[in-house]
Design an enzyme around this catalytic site. Structure first.
Site, mmCIF file in Angstrom:
data_model
loop_
_atom_site.group_PDB
_atom_site.id
_atom_site.type_symbol
_atom_site.label_atom_id
_atom_site.label_comp_id
_atom_site.label_asym_id
_atom_site.label_seq_id
_atom_site.Cartn_x
_atom_site.Cartn_y
_atom_site.Cartn_z
ATOM 1 N N HIS A 6 0.838 -1.201 0.000
ATOM 2 C CA HIS A 6 0.000 0.000 0.000
ATOM 3 C C HIS A 6 0.870 1.246 0.000
ATOM 4 C CE1 HIS A 6 0.667 -0.903 4.280
ATOM 5 N NE2 HIS A 6 0.420 0.378 4.559
ATOM 6 N N HIS A 44 0.791 5.474 0.932
ATOM 7 C CA HIS A 44 0.147 6.550 1.681
ATOM 8 C C HIS A 44 0.250 7.856 0.905
ATOM 9 C CE1 HIS A 44 0.138 4.334 5.604
ATOM 10 N NE2 HIS A 44 1.122 3.688 5.005
#
Length: 145
Positions: free
Chosen positions: A107, A109
């Site tokens: 992932h 950010h």
């Protein structure tokens, strides 16, 4: 957890992708899914994850999927900028526990930054209000080009 290991399909992001856990959805296409971080470091902290992967981190991901991921990150970051008008945008990605990774599904950010506003600690700022996250998600989603 180290850089090496086995993908756990019970991780929170896998559950979000399967619709088993709620989220404040920002954007989705065939390759990526974006939603608000429930433990934001700043107002508008958004996550982008690849949809069809079992990569725990960037080092494990296939190059073709990485290209789709970074294009999704750019698209969402532009929408964050248009919606929230920050002074800057921090884009970060952690690999392994020592680096700060807490969820072992690749992932990225996207964290808007404003001059004079301190950045919260990763995962330490307390859980955000879901209604506020949904309002922010809608604001950002409306700016997706």
């Amino acid at each position: 957890m180290s850089l090496d290991g086995t993908y756990d399909d019970a991780n929170i992001f896998a559950k979000i992708l399967r619709g088993e856990m709620p989220c404040a959805r920002v954007f989705e296409d065939e390759h990526v899914f974006s939603f608000m971080d429930v433990f934001p470091q700043a107002r508008g902290h958004t996550l982008v994850i690849p949809k069809h992967t079992q990569a725990r981190n960037l080092l494990e991901e296939e190059p073709e999927r990485l290209s789709h991921l970074i294009l999704g990150v750019q698209r969402v970051a532009r929408a964050v900028r248009a919606a929230l008008n920050p002074d800057g945008i921090m884009i970060s990605q952690f690999n392994g526990a020592v680096s700060g990774q807490t969820i072992y599904h690749l992932h990225v950010h996207i964290i808007p930054r404003w001059e004079g506003v301190a950045l919260g600690r990763h995962g330490d700022g307390g859980m955000a209000d879901m209604d506020e996250l949904k309002r922010l998600a809608d604001q950002i989603s409306d700016k997706i080009a």
